[in-house]
Each structure stands twice: as structure tokens, then as C-alpha cells.
Design an enzyme around this catalytic site. Sequence first.
Site, mmCIF file in Angstrom:
data_model
loop_
_atom_site.group_PDB
_atom_site.id
_atom_site.type_symbol
_atom_site.label_atom_id
_atom_site.label_comp_id
_atom_site.label_asym_id
_atom_site.label_seq_id
_atom_site.Cartn_x
_atom_site.Cartn_y
_atom_site.Cartn_z
ATOM 1 N N HIS A 80 9.984 -3.076 11.187
ATOM 2 C CA HIS A 80 9.749 -4.491 11.239
ATOM 3 C C HIS A 80 10.444 -5.228 12.454
ATOM 4 O O HIS A 80 9.922 -6.140 13.030
ATOM 5 C CB HIS A 80 10.219 -5.324 9.888
ATOM 6 C CG HIS A 80 9.601 -4.631 8.581
ATOM 7 N ND1 HIS A 80 9.963 -5.072 7.365
ATOM 8 C CD2 HIS A 80 8.630 -3.716 8.543
ATOM 9 C CE1 HIS A 80 9.093 -4.338 6.359
ATOM 10 N NE2 HIS A 80 8.407 -3.665 7.161
ATOM 11 N N HIS A 239 0.185 -5.977 6.865
ATOM 12 C CA HIS A 239 1.324 -5.329 6.890
ATOM 13 C C HIS A 239 1.298 -4.109 7.340
ATOM 14 O O HIS A 239 2.322 -3.652 8.030
ATOM 15 C CB HIS A 239 2.119 -5.586 5.481
ATOM 16 C CG HIS A 239 3.509 -4.799 5.553
ATOM 17 N ND1 HIS A 239 4.532 -5.569 6.283
ATOM 18 C CD2 HIS A 239 4.233 -3.718 5.446
ATOM 19 C CE1 HIS A 239 5.688 -4.951 5.961
ATOM 20 N NE2 HIS A 239 5.512 -3.515 5.793
ATOM 21 N N ASP A 243 3.470 -2.756 10.311
ATOM 22 C CA ASP A 243 4.235 -1.450 10.454
ATOM 23 C C ASP A 243 3.968 -0.698 11.842
ATOM 24 O O ASP A 243 4.584 -0.006 12.383
ATOM 25 C CB ASP A 243 4.031 -0.898 9.271
ATOM 26 C CG ASP A 243 5.085 -1.022 8.221
ATOM 27 O OD1 ASP A 243 5.894 -1.991 8.441
ATOM 28 O OD2 ASP A 243 4.959 -0.569 7.154
ATOM 29 N N HIS A 266 4.031 6.231 8.488
ATOM 30 C CA HIS A 266 5.194 6.388 9.560
ATOM 31 C C HIS A 266 5.177 7.556 10.264
ATOM 32 O O HIS A 266 5.432 7.674 11.377
ATOM 33 C CB HIS A 266 6.483 5.882 9.044
ATOM 34 C CG HIS A 266 6.600 4.573 8.358
ATOM 35 N ND1 HIS A 266 6.597 3.489 9.085
ATOM 36 C CD2 HIS A 266 6.806 4.142 6.876
ATOM 37 C CE1 HIS A 266 6.605 2.424 8.283
ATOM 38 N NE2 HIS A 266 6.702 2.902 7.174
#
Length: 305
Positions: A80, A239, A243, A266
Site C-alpha cells: 500500500h 483494491h 496492490d 503478490h
Amino acid sequence: MLQRTLAKSVHVTGVGLHSGERVSLTMHPAVVDSGIRFRRTDLSGEQGEIIALTPWLINDTRLSSTVVTENGAKVGTIEHIMSALSAMGVDNVLIELNAPEIPIMDGSSLPFIYVLQDAGIVDQDAQKKFIRIKRPIVVEEPGKKVSFEPYDGFKVTLTIEFDHPVFNRSNQTYSIDFAGASYLEEIARARTFGFMQEVELMRSHNLGLGGNLTNAIVIDDFDVLNPEGLRYPDEFVRHKILDAIGDLYIAGHPIIGAFTGYKSGHAVNNALLRKMFSEPDSFEWVTFPSDKDLPTAFHPVNEYV
């Protein structure tokens, strides 16, 4: 276009989403070409030394992007703050914190945008270096796919898939071309989210210990539990874009190209960066001594996103 850093140091406090620990964090101006660096002020010796961020230091991707160095120093949930640094065009900064995780704030990148605006952003006496994608780069994992393609700007397209009433009521694909859209308006307010049924499992693995309705969207079997509801009708996929932008900025430089993700996360985002850097013919380093030659997508960083 010139490199950028902060005009002054700025300080925030908060709680780590996964660790649950109280965090004191300070961002400092940094010299040209020093990049984005971290330092754990609560550690001593080699563990307390400055950590220069690279994609090869992201060695824990369980629900976040976490730096883990060879000597065991950790800096968790960096995506973030990295997303905010990307949006603000910050090239060089030292981030000091006294805990193993960046504070979650409200679950979005908006508080970090405000903090960076308060610090002020200044140009430095060196050209900003961009990564320009020259050919397609693809990483596929079971049920997931991410890619870069050449594009004269910065565009992100992302698809999520959740078979759940809340997600079925909103779009699960979103695309944003930053040549004509504002990160601050379209992405920055989107919060992290999780399912109530997963909380016990997460906490048994020492994850999600600091999560609550003030810093995450919590979903039960049927609906969103947060009294205020959603900030965007499709906040979930936005969101995930937030990310992804943060994950990609772990490269340390803005990327001129188009990123597409299907159920990305991720780990696979980081794998894409590592593949890009391992294939030098897939990209080139470029600078823009004249801002008139700069792709339009990067103009807003001159106007605070």
C-alpha cells in the site's frame, strides 16, 4: 523528467494488519539514485542496517508483499505504501519503522497519499529512470496469469473471480489507463478485504491479528459487515489494482507498459518482475530530459495525482 524525493521527513503511527503490533513509521528525504529503502529501528547489528528494496527481497507473499533479508530482517505489507509512492512519483526515500510491518492505516493507500502530500515532493538534480517494456512478458501459475505488454503509457487491467453474492453484484474486471484517469479518485480509496470465515485460519498462522472493520472490508457468507458499506461499487477489484501497482513499483522505477492480471496476487506479481529483469531484452531503460516527450500517463505526478 527529474527524480523526486520528499521535501521534509514525515511521521505516522498505526497498527500492522497481520502482526497486530503498534508501528511508528517515519519517511525521510533521500539522495538521488538511492531508491526506496527501509530500516528497522527496533533491530540492531546487521538486521538494523538499511535495506535497499529489490524484487528479490520479497520472500514472503502470504496475503501481502513482505521483505525478508538474508539475516532475517522483515518489513511486511509494503504494497500500500509502495502504491502511494508510485502514484506520487517518489523515486528516493528512506522509510524507518520500529516493527516488522508497515501500518495498515484504513486499509487503502489514501492515508499514505495524504502523508506524502504533507511532506511535499521536490525534484532532484538527476533524470528519472523509466522501465519501458519492449515485448510481451507472461507468467502463468495454476489458475493465475499476469503479463506486461508494450504500451506508450501505464495501463492496468485486472480480473478477480469470487463466487459469492457480494462479488456477483459488482464488476470483477476493471481497467484503468492513467493517461486519462486519476489514481487518487479511482484507486486510492479502495480497501483491503477478507472473509469472516477465514479469520480463525489466518490467526492460527499469526496473520490478520490487527484487522478490524476500521481497516478492512470484512465479508460474511452473504454481505459486507462494515456499517458504511463500500467506497466503490467494485471496490474489491480496484483494491487488487492498488496492490498490483504497489507490487510493480518494487521494481524501483515507473513502468511504461500495460499490465494485465487474472486472479493475480503478490507472489505472481513478483514473479513477473523477476522474469522481466532476468530477460534484459524484454525492456529498456529510458529517460525524458524534456517533459513534453513524457507519456501522458505520467503527467499527473506533477499535480499530486
